[in-house]
Design an enzyme around this catalytic site. Sequence first.
Site, PDB file in Angstrom:
ATOM      1  N   HIS A 294      65.925   7.598  17.483  1.00 29.70           N
ATOM      2  CA  HIS A 294      65.243   6.855  16.407  1.00 29.70           C
ATOM      3  C   HIS A 294      65.245   7.628  15.090  1.00 29.70           C
ATOM      4  CE1 HIS A 294      63.749   2.981  17.590  1.00 29.70           C
ATOM      5  NE2 HIS A 294      63.306   3.445  18.731  1.00 29.70           N
TER       6      HIS A 294
ATOM      7  N   TYR B 196      56.085   4.447  10.609  1.00 31.53           N
ATOM      8  CA  TYR B 196      57.364   4.588  11.306  1.00 31.53           C
ATOM      9  C   TYR B 196      58.292   5.555  10.597  1.00 31.53           C
ATOM     10  CZ  TYR B 196      61.721   3.262  13.604  1.00 31.53           C
ATOM     11  OH  TYR B 196      62.906   3.291  14.297  1.00 31.53           O
TER      12      TYR B 196
ATOM     13  N   LYS C 272      64.646  -9.214  19.972  1.00 32.58           N
ATOM     14  CA  LYS C 272      63.306  -8.733  19.665  1.00 32.58           C
ATOM     15  C   LYS C 272      62.308  -9.389  20.605  1.00 32.58           C
ATOM     16  CE  LYS C 272      64.108  -7.782  14.846  1.00 32.58           C
ATOM     17  NZ  LYS C 272      63.497  -7.759  13.554  1.00 32.58           N
TER      18      LYS C 272
ATOM     19  N   ARG D 152      68.982   0.247  15.352  1.00 37.97           N
ATOM     20  CA  ARG D 152      68.557   0.926  16.580  1.00 37.97           C
ATOM     21  C   ARG D 152      69.806   1.386  17.333  1.00 37.97           C
ATOM     22  NH1 ARG D 152      65.706  -3.719  16.235  1.00 37.97           N
ATOM     23  NH2 ARG D 152      63.450  -3.517  16.060  1.00 37.97           N
TER      24      ARG D 152
ATOM     25  N   ARG E 205      67.477   5.907  12.441  1.00 33.30           N
ATOM     26  CA  ARG E 205      66.852   4.737  11.812  1.00 33.30           C
ATOM     27  C   ARG E 205      65.732   5.167  10.866  1.00 33.30           C
ATOM     28  NH1 ARG E 205      66.288  -0.878  12.942  1.00 33.30           N
ATOM     29  NH2 ARG E 205      64.159  -1.636  13.133  1.00 33.30           N
TER      30      ARG E 205
ATOM     31  N   HIS F 137      59.137  -5.301  10.778  1.00 34.71           N
ATOM     32  CA  HIS F 137      57.763  -4.906  11.082  1.00 34.71           C
ATOM     33  C   HIS F 137      56.781  -5.959  10.577  1.00 34.71           C
ATOM     34  CE1 HIS F 137      59.008  -0.385  11.230  1.00 34.71           C
ATOM     35  NE2 HIS F 137      59.280  -1.011  12.348  1.00 34.71           N
TER      36      HIS F 137
END
Length: 193
Positions: A139, A174, A64, A40, A142, A165
């Site tokens: 993003h 994603y 997280k 990230r 990533r 995830h």
Amino acid sequence: MNFVQPIRDIDKVIEVQSFLSNRNSRDELLFCFGIYTGLRISDILPVKKIDVFNKDVFFVTEIKTKRSRKKSRKYTTKKRIPIVPHLKKLIAIYCNDLDMDDYLFKSRQGRNRPITRVRAYDILREAAVACGLKEIGTHTLRKTFGYHIYQETKDVALLQDIFGHSAPYITLKYIGVNQDAIDRAYGKLDFRG
């Protein structure tokens, strides 16, 4: 909030890198660092020369949030990131003029501070416009990493683990693979008989 896409076309990845290389070596390294590590932007910007210079791996502490029905709580995980040869070469060249305690993505404002998320976004948007890309943001780096790993390996469990995830579906959505399938399904519709 806009949903951003990965850069699916390798030629476009090369074009963006070339564009950034011609403008600023810091910005080129930012782009490459993102697409080669899958981190990230919030984990990329605090990296210092001492963390990555002349190393084959480096470690990132990710913060997280674990959500449950009752409450959310924050936790940290330490992640080991291999530095691929191309990225290692870019880091070595770029870091020649940096002190060991300097941020890799140093702002021109202030003494030794990293650029902001907003500045990172602006850098990527300028490159995207110049290279004819849409739906690009921080993003994208990533997601580009994940998309190309998936295209090479088809190993969604591996990416699910890398990204942290909770389900394969989330990972496929994603990285834009689900969107590709949706686009193909729409493209097949023809009710004219």
